[in-house]
Write a protein that holds these residues in place. Structure first.
Motif, short mmCIF file in Angstrom:
data_model
loop_
_atom_site.label_atom_id
_atom_site.label_comp_id
_atom_site.label_asym_id
_atom_site.label_seq_id
_atom_site.Cartn_x
_atom_site.Cartn_y
_atom_site.Cartn_z
N ILE A 1 32.06 39.77 26.90
CA ILE A 1 31.85 38.55 27.68
C ILE A 1 30.94 38.85 28.87
CG2 ILE A 1 32.98 36.78 29.08
CD1 ILE A 1 35.52 37.33 27.39
N GLU A 2 29.94 38.01 29.05
CA GLU A 2 29.06 38.11 30.22
C GLU A 2 28.95 36.72 30.85
OE1 GLU A 2 25.25 39.68 29.11
OE2 GLU A 2 26.09 41.61 28.51
N ASP A 3 29.15 36.65 32.15
CA ASP A 3 29.05 35.38 32.89
C ASP A 3 29.91 34.28 32.27
OD1 ASP A 3 27.20 36.50 34.71
OD2 ASP A 3 25.56 36.09 33.30
N GLY A 4 31.11 34.64 31.81
CA GLY A 4 32.03 33.67 31.26
C GLY A 4 31.71 33.18 29.86
N ARG A 5 30.73 33.80 29.20
CA ARG A 5 30.34 33.39 27.84
C ARG A 5 30.36 34.59 26.90
NH1 ARG A 5 26.16 28.86 27.23
NH2 ARG A 5 27.27 27.30 28.43
N ILE A 6 30.52 34.31 25.62
CA ILE A 6 30.49 35.38 24.63
C ILE A 6 29.07 35.91 24.52
CG2 ILE A 6 30.79 35.96 22.19
CD1 ILE A 6 32.96 33.76 22.11
N ALA A 7 28.90 37.20 24.79
CA ALA A 7 27.58 37.82 24.72
C ALA A 7 27.32 38.40 23.33
CB ALA A 7 27.45 38.92 25.77
N HIS A 8 28.32 39.04 22.75
CA HIS A 8 28.18 39.52 21.38
C HIS A 8 29.55 39.83 20.78
CE1 HIS A 8 28.22 43.49 23.42
NE2 HIS A 8 28.76 43.92 22.30
N TRP A 9 29.56 39.90 19.46
CA TRP A 9 30.76 40.19 18.69
C TRP A 9 30.69 41.61 18.16
CZ3 TRP A 9 34.64 36.65 18.11
CH2 TRP A 9 34.35 35.35 18.49
#
Length: 70
Positions: A49-57
């Motif tokens: 998670i980056e900045d409250g969002r999913i960045a990668h799986w």
């Protein structure tokens, strides 16, 4: 039907696009050095998670393949 012997390896694929692409990345990469791939099993799923969002799986899979006949 022949009696196969199987080997398994664990791999972790990553993708910013989603879980399915992470699995695809792991299986396709394995296919460049392994052959006779037969199945996969998802054994773990996590993400970054980056900045409250999913960045990668990141998805860990167990991949099974048959060993070459002697």
């Amino acid at each position: 039907m022949s009696e196969h012997v199987y080997k398994t390896v664990e791999l972790t694929g990553a993708s910013a696009s989603g879980m399915e692409q992470a699995v695809t990345n792991a299986v396709e990469r394995a296919g460049t050095t392994l052959h006779n791939l037969r199945w996969f099993e998802v054994i773990d799923t996590r993400g970054h998670i980056e900045d409250g969002r999913i960045a990668h799986w990141q998805v860990t899979v167990k991949v099974g393949f048959t060993l070459d006949e002697p």
